[in-house]
Scaffold this motif. Structure first.
Motif, PDB file in Angstrom:
ATOM      1  N   GLN A  23      -2.708   5.292  -1.176  1.00 63.57           N
ATOM      2  CA  GLN A  23      -3.182   4.596  -2.411  1.00 63.57           C
ATOM      3  C   GLN A  23      -3.882   3.176  -1.882  1.00 63.57           C
ATOM      4  N   GLY A  24      -4.574   2.518  -2.695  1.00 62.79           N
ATOM      5  CA  GLY A  24      -5.048   1.243  -2.477  1.00 62.79           C
ATOM      6  C   GLY A  24      -4.385   0.108  -2.257  1.00 62.79           C
ATOM      7  N   SER A  68     -13.350  -5.956 -11.532  1.00 65.26           N
ATOM      8  CA  SER A  68     -13.213  -4.571 -11.009  1.00 65.26           C
ATOM      9  C   SER A  68     -14.018  -4.247  -9.904  1.00 65.26           C
ATOM     10  N   GLU A  71      -2.446  -3.206  -3.431  1.00 69.14           N
ATOM     11  CA  GLU A  71      -1.792  -3.715  -4.546  1.00 69.14           C
ATOM     12  C   GLU A  71      -1.243  -5.373  -4.134  1.00 69.14           C
ATOM     13  N   PHE A  74     -12.552   0.427   2.292  1.00 68.83           N
ATOM     14  CA  PHE A  74     -12.206  -0.129   1.161  1.00 68.83           C
ATOM     15  C   PHE A  74     -13.397  -1.203   0.988  1.00 68.83           C
ATOM     16  N   THR A  80     -12.184   4.943  -0.202  1.00 71.23           N
ATOM     17  CA  THR A  80     -12.909   6.233  -0.085  1.00 71.23           C
ATOM     18  C   THR A  80     -12.583   6.791   1.499  1.00 71.23           C
ATOM     19  N   GLY A 139     -11.324  -1.984  -4.060  1.00 67.52           N
ATOM     20  CA  GLY A 139     -11.387  -0.780  -4.796  1.00 67.52           C
ATOM     21  C   GLY A 139     -10.265  -0.052  -4.280  1.00 67.52           C
ATOM     22  N   THR A 140     -10.237   1.368  -4.724  1.00 65.21           N
ATOM     23  CA  THR A 140      -9.160   2.311  -4.372  1.00 65.21           C
ATOM     24  C   THR A 140      -9.400   3.136  -2.932  1.00 65.21           C
ATOM     25  N   ASP A 190     -13.210   9.751  -3.816  1.00 64.11           N
ATOM     26  CA  ASP A 190     -12.034   9.738  -3.190  1.00 64.11           C
ATOM     27  C   ASP A 190     -12.267  10.014  -1.979  1.00 64.11           C
ATOM     28  N   GLN A 237     -14.790   2.562  -6.561  1.00 60.01           N
ATOM     29  CA  GLN A 237     -15.310   3.352  -5.485  1.00 60.01           C
ATOM     30  C   GLN A 237     -15.274   4.748  -6.155  1.00 60.01           C
ATOM     31  N   GLN A 296       0.731  -1.252  -0.041  1.00 57.42           N
ATOM     32  CA  GLN A 296       0.045  -0.050  -0.078  1.00 57.42           C
ATOM     33  C   GLN A 296       0.835   1.236   0.137  1.00 57.42           C
TER      34      GLN A 296
END
Lengths: 114, 115
Positions: free
Chosen positions: A41-42, B3, A44, B90, B109, B106-107, B9, B6, A37
């Protein structure tokens, strides 16, 4: 009960050095995951272990990264010849090997490469 | 490709107001869906999951999520937000396919609850 334990919690090292990160999963969890991470960011995906099966290494970003797991217990993630872009939090998670089961995460190792 | 999205951000909400954190997914077959929360300098904590059955799932800390198959969404909700809910959230999906063991995240929030 005991959760996923990661050590060290923080690691600062110089560029070019090797580092080894450790993960102790929850007892009885046969599945173990490593994620990276980067700041803000998210997650990986890096690598996945399940019991004695061959690990899924498809997420490892380069051959400088490797990981091992001893049976269904401790895992180590090794980064050789560290680069500044390796700076991140490395998270380990474990779970029962069932698709409906959530992962349980450790608090991560924060790696900083100078 | 499978995939999770979200789209926001960051979400800001006043304390005491209802909150929603959005998640949509694209997977083949039926999904297993999860929400996690991450507090600063901590790992992810499991909040709730949808496997089958009722579309409204209740989880930890008063959170719930609504599964909508036609909209392929799994939005996280809470009727009354607390300042302590401020964290990174997430969404994750795990395709319900035999032998599929990867979670797709997800990326994230960032939820900010304002006092």
């Amino acid at each position: 009960g005991a959760g996923v334990s990661q050590s060290p919690s923080n690691k600062v090292t110089e560029k070019g050095k090797d580092v080894e990160l450790r993960c102790d999963p929850i007892s009885g969890h046969t599945a173990l995951y490593w994620y990276r991470q980067r700041l803000g960011q998210g997650l990986e995906f890096l690598i996945y272990f399940q019991g004695n099966s061959a690990p899924d290494k498809s997420g490892l970003p380069s051959d400088r990264f490797s990981a091992e797991r001893t049976g269904e217990s401790v895992s180590t993630l090794t980064i050789q010849r560290t680069q500044q872009e390796d700076s991140a939090v490395y998270l380990c998670a474990s779970s029962f090997f069932r698709v409906d089961q959530p992962q349980h995460f450790g608090d991560g190792t924060r790696l900083s490469i100078l | 490709a499978q995939s999770v999205a979200q789209p926001e951000d960051q979400v800001n909400v006043a304390e005491g107001n209802p909150l929603t954190v959005k998640c949509t997914y694209s997977v083949s077959g039926n999904p297993y869906l999860f929400w996690y929360v991450q507090y600063p300098n901590r790992g992810l904590q499991f909040l709730l999951k949808y496997i089958t059955g009722d579309n409204l799932v209740k989880g930890s800390y008063g959170f719930e999520a609504e599964f909508n198959k036609s909209q392929t969404s799994f939005h996280l909700k809470k009727p009354s937000a607390l300042v302590s809910d401020s964290a990174l959230y997430f969404c994750a999906v795990r395709p319900a396919t035999s032998g599929t063991y990867k979670y797709i995240f997800g990326t994230g929030t960032r939820l900010k609850v304002l006092a």
